[in-house]
Scaffold this motif. Structure first.
Motif, PDB file in Angstrom:
ATOM      1  N   LEU A 119       0.831  -1.211   0.000  1.00 27.67           N
ATOM      2  CA  LEU A 119       0.000   0.000   0.000  1.00 27.67           C
ATOM      3  C   LEU A 119       0.861   1.254   0.000  1.00 27.67           C
ATOM      4  O   LEU A 119       1.941   1.269   0.608  1.00 27.67           O
ATOM      5  CB  LEU A 119      -0.875   0.029   1.263  1.00 27.67           C
ATOM      6  CG  LEU A 119      -1.835  -1.148   1.464  1.00 27.67           C
ATOM      7  CD1 LEU A 119      -2.576  -0.992   2.794  1.00 27.67           C
ATOM      8  CD2 LEU A 119      -2.826  -1.242   0.310  1.00 27.67           C
ATOM      9  N   ALA A 121       2.310   4.646   1.215  1.00 28.83           N
ATOM     10  CA  ALA A 121       2.436   5.299   2.526  1.00 28.83           C
ATOM     11  C   ALA A 121       3.228   6.597   2.339  1.00 28.83           C
ATOM     12  O   ALA A 121       4.357   6.545   1.884  1.00 28.83           O
ATOM     13  CB  ALA A 121       3.142   4.394   3.527  1.00 28.83           C
ATOM     14  N   PRO A 122       2.642   7.772   2.613  1.00 26.14           N
ATOM     15  CA  PRO A 122       1.276   7.890   3.099  1.00 26.14           C
ATOM     16  C   PRO A 122       0.261   7.503   2.028  1.00 26.14           C
ATOM     17  O   PRO A 122       0.529   7.622   0.832  1.00 26.14           O
ATOM     18  CB  PRO A 122       1.160   9.374   3.457  1.00 26.14           C
ATOM     19  CG  PRO A 122       2.271  10.066   2.745  1.00 26.14           C
ATOM     20  CD  PRO A 122       3.333   9.074   2.481  1.00 26.14           C
ATOM     21  N   GLY A 123      -0.904   7.070   2.516  1.00 29.00           N
ATOM     22  CA  GLY A 123      -1.949   6.651   1.581  1.00 29.00           C
ATOM     23  C   GLY A 123      -3.310   6.737   2.233  1.00 29.00           C
ATOM     24  O   GLY A 123      -3.426   6.976   3.445  1.00 29.00           O
ATOM     25  N   TYR A 127      -7.501   1.630   2.904  1.00 31.95           N
ATOM     26  CA  TYR A 127      -6.927   0.452   2.228  1.00 31.95           C
ATOM     27  C   TYR A 127      -6.547  -0.641   3.244  1.00 31.95           C
ATOM     28  O   TYR A 127      -6.851  -1.819   3.039  1.00 31.95           O
ATOM     29  CB  TYR A 127      -5.677   0.819   1.424  1.00 31.95           C
ATOM     30  CG  TYR A 127      -5.895   1.768   0.274  1.00 31.95           C
ATOM     31  CD1 TYR A 127      -6.911   1.572  -0.664  1.00 31.95           C
ATOM     32  CD2 TYR A 127      -5.061   2.871   0.094  1.00 31.95           C
ATOM     33  CE1 TYR A 127      -7.090   2.448  -1.724  1.00 31.95           C
ATOM     34  CE2 TYR A 127      -5.234   3.754  -0.967  1.00 31.95           C
ATOM     35  CZ  TYR A 127      -6.244   3.538  -1.869  1.00 31.95           C
ATOM     36  OH  TYR A 127      -6.425   4.397  -2.923  1.00 31.95           O
ATOM     37  N   ALA A 128      -5.854  -0.256   4.309  1.00 30.43           N
ATOM     38  CA  ALA A 128      -5.377  -1.267   5.270  1.00 30.43           C
ATOM     39  C   ALA A 128      -6.540  -1.984   5.961  1.00 30.43           C
ATOM     40  O   ALA A 128      -6.565  -3.224   5.997  1.00 30.43           O
ATOM     41  CB  ALA A 128      -4.425  -0.627   6.281  1.00 30.43           C
ATOM     42  N   PRO A 138      -1.931  -5.919   5.198  1.00 31.59           N
ATOM     43  CA  PRO A 138      -1.513  -4.666   4.564  1.00 31.59           C
ATOM     44  C   PRO A 138      -0.032  -4.414   4.827  1.00 31.59           C
ATOM     45  O   PRO A 138       0.429  -4.557   5.958  1.00 31.59           O
ATOM     46  CB  PRO A 138      -2.360  -3.609   5.272  1.00 31.59           C
ATOM     47  CG  PRO A 138      -2.783  -4.218   6.571  1.00 31.59           C
ATOM     48  CD  PRO A 138      -2.757  -5.704   6.413  1.00 31.59           C
ATOM     49  N   PRO A 140       2.409  -1.331   4.258  1.00 32.18           N
ATOM     50  CA  PRO A 140       2.671   0.022   3.754  1.00 32.18           C
ATOM     51  C   PRO A 140       4.107   0.127   3.247  1.00 32.18           C
ATOM     52  O   PRO A 140       5.026  -0.358   3.904  1.00 32.18           O
ATOM     53  CB  PRO A 140       2.486   0.909   5.001  1.00 32.18           C
ATOM     54  CG  PRO A 140       1.913   0.027   6.060  1.00 32.18           C
ATOM     55  CD  PRO A 140       2.230  -1.384   5.716  1.00 32.18           C
ATOM     56  N   ALA A 142       6.769   2.982   2.131  1.00 35.12           N
ATOM     57  CA  ALA A 142       6.928   4.443   2.201  1.00 35.12           C
ATOM     58  C   ALA A 142       7.373   5.012   0.869  1.00 35.12           C
ATOM     59  O   ALA A 142       8.288   4.483   0.218  1.00 35.12           O
ATOM     60  CB  ALA A 142       7.941   4.790   3.295  1.00 35.12           C
ATOM     61  N   TRP A 151       6.776   6.365  -4.975  1.00 37.03           N
ATOM     62  CA  TRP A 151       7.456   5.100  -4.704  1.00 37.03           C
ATOM     63  C   TRP A 151       8.740   5.024  -5.518  1.00 37.03           C
ATOM     64  O   TRP A 151       8.749   5.348  -6.715  1.00 37.03           O
ATOM     65  CB  TRP A 151       6.578   3.927  -5.132  1.00 37.03           C
ATOM     66  CG  TRP A 151       5.743   3.349  -4.038  1.00 37.03           C
ATOM     67  CD1 TRP A 151       5.949   3.441  -2.695  1.00 37.03           C
ATOM     68  CD2 TRP A 151       4.564   2.554  -4.205  1.00 37.03           C
ATOM     69  NE1 TRP A 151       4.966   2.751  -2.017  1.00 37.03           N
ATOM     70  CE2 TRP A 151       4.102   2.198  -2.924  1.00 37.03           C
ATOM     71  CE3 TRP A 151       3.850   2.107  -5.321  1.00 37.03           C
ATOM     72  CZ2 TRP A 151       2.973   1.415  -2.716  1.00 37.03           C
ATOM     73  CZ3 TRP A 151       2.731   1.332  -5.115  1.00 37.03           C
ATOM     74  CH2 TRP A 151       2.290   0.993  -3.827  1.00 37.03           C
ATOM     75  N   GLY A 363      -0.674   7.624   7.751  1.00 36.83           N
ATOM     76  CA  GLY A 363       0.664   7.040   7.895  1.00 36.83           C
ATOM     77  C   GLY A 363       1.782   8.048   7.792  1.00 36.83           C
ATOM     78  O   GLY A 363       2.932   7.674   7.562  1.00 36.83           O
TER      79      GLY A 363
END
Ligand SMILES: Cc1ncc(COP(=O)(O)O)c(C=O)c1O
Length: 403
Positions: A119, A121-123, A127-128, A138, A140, A142, A151, A363
């Protein structure tokens, strides 16, 4: 009563809790500025309202097929095909109760218990919990804060284990406003191909792009067969409360999601489906009108935040949020009670009646999220309140009325 460990592991949505607190304060007569909610401040398209009214007048408000009325599946297939830039048949589309249900169905259809989902992060904060709800894990990953939380494909690859099943891309992103370029998406897509992962592409903010242009990973070579596209009308058509979203996926995945949906919730609300059909037939003018307003407000927010000492913000490329770094103010409250984004957000609501969402919910504790989907004067008022509160922190005492 015994509550399952699964349910106990999932706290309520911070955004909905904040909304309830704001409503409570407003009911008590308080002058609150809310930049918390993630919904456009514009009314839904007139065409949608009229279609729903006409449909209700007919009195025939029954069930529809669980995956949606054929006309709406066809219109949604057309929209998703146009936006994503690849071709979907109506049979590949499931009409859902908001994009939220589409995401939950995608995760539930893709993951067995114990399988991992990467996932952003931040997001986005749901989702989690959606993973946890089906005993998926999940994970995350970063993003790089120096690059707008993008990413780095190497970090992504490093997070992959034999249990990794899928990853979620959300471009434009809530909360960061990050918009990936086609080349950046191609690098992420290559990781999916190399490791045989499913990509869930949450494209709900697609019309709201201020820098660069929207791209979908589904259009990249070799990706349509391993991508589930999520879209809907909540943001693009200012129709949050109607609860209409879509998923578009390879046929077997769409069938599985539709089958799950038929047991969990049946069809999306029938009048809303007819409203959505009319809204889609009316085209993109509504979204374009909102994009003009959000572009102006984004600049208003950027200017106001740039004038606040020690607040750092990378201009969001899309969506309708700003996500400034405010951690220079942590530890500054006279009582020492502001240690992070949760306390800062609580203090903003308490002292200057401004509602923002703590970055910790997404996050990233160094930031807070402000929605720019509020009237210009409301947004300006909110930003002034924030500036005055931060000034009071710099001077050692919080300003404004305390409750
Ligand atoms: C990134 C993202 N995806 C999905 C959703 C859910 O949208 P809907 O209201 O259509 O369920 C939201 C809503 O805030 C969102 O921000």
């Amino acid at each position: 009563m015994k509550i399952s460990a699964r349910a106990r592991s999932i706290p309520p949505s911070v955004v909905f809790e904040l909304g309830a607190r704001v409503s409570e304060l407003k009911r008590a007569g308080e002058n609150v500025v809310s930049l918390g909610a993630g919904q456009p401040d514009f009314p839904s398209p007139r065409e949608a309202v009229e279609a729903a009214q006409a449909f209700l007048e007919s009195g025939q408000v029954g069930y529809t097929p669980a995956s949606g009325i054929p006309e709406l599946r066809a219109a949604a297939a057309e929209l998703v095909s146009r936006v994503a830039g690849c071709s979907y048949e109506p049979s590949q589309v499931v009409v859902t109760s908001g994009a939220k249900e589409a995401l939950a169905l995608a995760i539930a259809s893709a993951c067995d218990p114990g399988e991992e989902v990467l996932l952003p992060a931040p997001g986005w904060l749901s989702y989690a919990p959606m993973c946890l709800a089906v005993d998926a894990v999940p994970v995350p990953v970063a993003g790089d804060p120096e690059r707008g939380f993008r990413w780095n494909p190497d970090d992504l690859a490093a997070a992959i284990t034999p249990a990794t099943r899928a990853l979620v891309v959300n471009s434009p992103s809530n909360p960061t406003g990050l918009v990936y370029t086609r080349d950046e998406l191609a690098a992420i897509a290559q990781v999916c191909i190399d490791h045989d992962l499913l990509l869930i592409s949450d494209e709900i903010y697609w019309p709201f792009v201020y820098e660069g242009r929207f791209s979908s990973p589904a259009a990249l070579p070799g990706m349509a067969e391993r991508t589930v596209v999520i879209n809907g009308l909540s943001k693009s058509h200012s129709m949050t409360g109607w609860r209409i979203g879509f998923l578009a996926a390879p046929e077997d995945m769409a069938k599985a999601a539709g089958s799950l949906k038929s047991h969990l919730t049946s069809n999306a609300a029938t009048p809303s489906q007819h409203a959505a059909l009319a809204a889609l037939a009316a085209g993109d003018a509504h979204a374009e009108m909102m994009t003009v307003a959000f572009t102006r407000r984004r600049q208003l927010a950027l200017d106001a935040l740039a004038a606040m000492p020690d607040v750092h913000l990378e201009a969001p490329g899309g969506a309708f949020y700003v996500f400034p770094r405010v951690d220079a103010y942590y530890g500054k409250h006279a009582s020492g009670s502001i240690q992070g984004s949760v306390e800062l957000s609580a203090a903003l609501l308490e002292h200057v009646r401004l509602a923002v969402v703590p970055g910790a919910a997404f996050g990233e504790d160094r930031c807070v999220r402000l929605s720019i989907a509020a009237a210009d004067e409301v947004l300006a008022d909110g930003l002034e309140r924030m500036a005055s509160f931060l000034a009071s922190l710099r001077q050692g005492a919080p300003a404004g009325p305390s409750c």
